[in-house]
Design a protein around this motif. Sequence first.
Motif, PDB file in Angstrom:
ATOM      1  N   GLU A  46       0.848  -1.196   0.000  1.00  0.00           N
ATOM      2  CA  GLU A  46       0.000   0.000   0.000  1.00  0.00           C
ATOM      3  C   GLU A  46       0.878   1.239   0.000  1.00  0.00           C
ATOM      4  OE1 GLU A  46      -3.368  -0.525   2.752  1.00  0.00           O
ATOM      5  OE2 GLU A  46      -4.220  -1.573   1.021  1.00  0.00           O
ATOM      6  N   TYR A 156      -6.338   6.965  -0.165  1.00  0.00           N
ATOM      7  CA  TYR A 156      -6.111   5.657   0.449  1.00  0.00           C
ATOM      8  C   TYR A 156      -7.366   4.771   0.557  1.00  0.00           C
ATOM      9  CZ  TYR A 156      -5.200   2.230   3.971  1.00  0.00           C
ATOM     10  OH  TYR A 156      -5.128   1.051   4.636  1.00  0.00           O
ATOM     11  N   VAL A 160      -7.966   1.115  -1.301  1.00  0.00           N
ATOM     12  CA  VAL A 160      -8.148  -0.127  -0.542  1.00  0.00           C
ATOM     13  C   VAL A 160      -9.406  -0.860  -1.016  1.00  0.00           C
ATOM     14  CG1 VAL A 160      -8.776  -1.039   1.741  1.00  0.00           C
ATOM     15  CG2 VAL A 160      -6.925   0.635   1.527  1.00  0.00           C
TER      16      VAL A 160
HETATM   17  N1  GLU Z   1      -1.995  -0.513   4.987  1.00  0.00           N
HETATM   18  C1  GLU Z   1      -2.719  -0.625   6.198  1.00  0.00           C
HETATM   19  C2  GLU Z   1      -1.774  -0.770   7.352  1.00  0.00           C
HETATM   20  O1  GLU Z   1      -0.624  -1.080   7.137  1.00  0.00           O
HETATM   21  C3  GLU Z   1      -3.662  -1.793   6.202  1.00  0.00           C
HETATM   22  C4  GLU Z   1      -5.033  -1.388   5.897  1.00  0.00           C
HETATM   23  C5  GLU Z   1      -6.058  -2.499   5.860  1.00  0.00           C
HETATM   24  O2  GLU Z   1      -5.774  -3.619   6.327  1.00  0.00           O
HETATM   25  O3  GLU Z   1      -7.145  -2.239   5.372  1.00  0.00           O
HETATM   26  O4  GLU Z   1      -2.165  -0.537   8.478  1.00  0.00           O
END
Ligand code: GLU
Length: 455
Positions: A46, A156, A160
């Motif tokens: 991400e 973001y 997602v």
């Molecule tokens: N990238 C997010 C994090 O590292 C995770 C988000 C998700 O699980 O929806 O906290």
Amino acid sequence: MADAHTVVTRIPPSPTGRLHIGTARTALFNYLFARHHGGKVIFRSEDTDRARSTAAFEQEIIDGLHWLGLSWDAFSRQSENVARYTNLLNNLLEEGKAYLSVEHAKDDPSREVEIIRLRNPGRSITFRDEVRGAITFDTTELGDFVIARSRTDALYHFAVVADDYESGVTHVIRGDDHISNTPRQILIQEAIGAPRPVYAHLPLILDEKRAKMSKRSGDAIAIMDYRAEGFLPEGLVNYLALLGWSPGTDQEDFSLDELVEAFTLTGVQKGGAVWNRDKLLSVNQRWMRKLTDAAFIERGGLAEKSLDVAKLNKVVPLLKEKAHTMGEARTLLEGELALLFSTPQLDIAKLTAKEPADRPGITAQLLSDTAAVLSSLPEEPSSEETKMLLMPRADAEEAKGKGGRGALLWPLRYALSGQERSTDPFTLIAILGTAESIRRIQTASARLIAQHHAE
Ligand code: GLU
């Protein structure tokens, strides 16, 4: 795309920092759940935060998860999915579910930007969380929130939801800190026509003061720091699994395969999971003890120390008894147990420190007698047979008066080790072997006699 009945979970770390224990634990639970159900796991980097994301962090996260034994069936990066987000945004704009809004830029109010806002129906949303039960949010206060800075710059939450949709994610298992993101993401799902996945929010990892585990908590929080310290992945995985999950039985030791077998979301607790280093150390020690001696040497990198191989093999049981990490095992070999690999420097005064006051000079004799008796042992005696041979002699010294058993056992142990504190003399003899033990004892005795003559 997965068929309708296949479980699909995701491991979506942000590569803006090192691999933390919390991220690893969440990744583990996603892995376990998917594998338990014969499903798929998607790894998604991400990296929408271009400024803070780095390839090095991404690599460390991947390496760390692989080191723990996790794997996935598909890999993607949000930065490579921009065209798809643009398509979905354009669709929403066409359908009137989102609209362009010309506004002053946040960072520079003199500049005008055209951002995209979701038309929020503004109702209350209830979703079922597998850990916490039904959770209801009133979404009116979110207003028409921003989903993209432009048609090519999705924010973001949009990314997602778009990615979960594209990958057919059926279960979103993530940290508690994402609960408040969920209603926003559900609104986006409904707008783009994506099915709602099952949610399970995991309890946070807390430190001993019950604050969120962080750098300030004292213990390391990066997985690779635990690796460098000499924890085994088996130990760490076993411990992480029990942070917020319980099998509902007394079983404490779980291999990754056993975890896959046993894992269910019903076993996940609601309350925070408290990090306990002592428990981690003891779990890890149990995994170290399960290794064969050869595997112990190899996994601990102990052979690289170019020590006498025969002795190293014999010292492993002692290392298994004492060390909780491979780092501790290495420290023992360099410190406390170094005496086994190089001839000790003796301090003559210490040899006679426990000499019975009523029998001055007796130590040299006791040592040379012991050396003679030891020659009846095989070259590689066990510590038990050594003890059976020598203990009656120590008892006999005790019977003779002052000094007790120590009259014999103290100089014997010191002659073998050159240290005031060490493992017992029987174990030392078993590791050193009969010939070298006799040599060390005779050297000590000879030095005492030489000193006596010099006086
Ligand atoms: N990238 C997010 C994090 O590292 C995770 C988000 C998700 O699980 O929806 O906290």
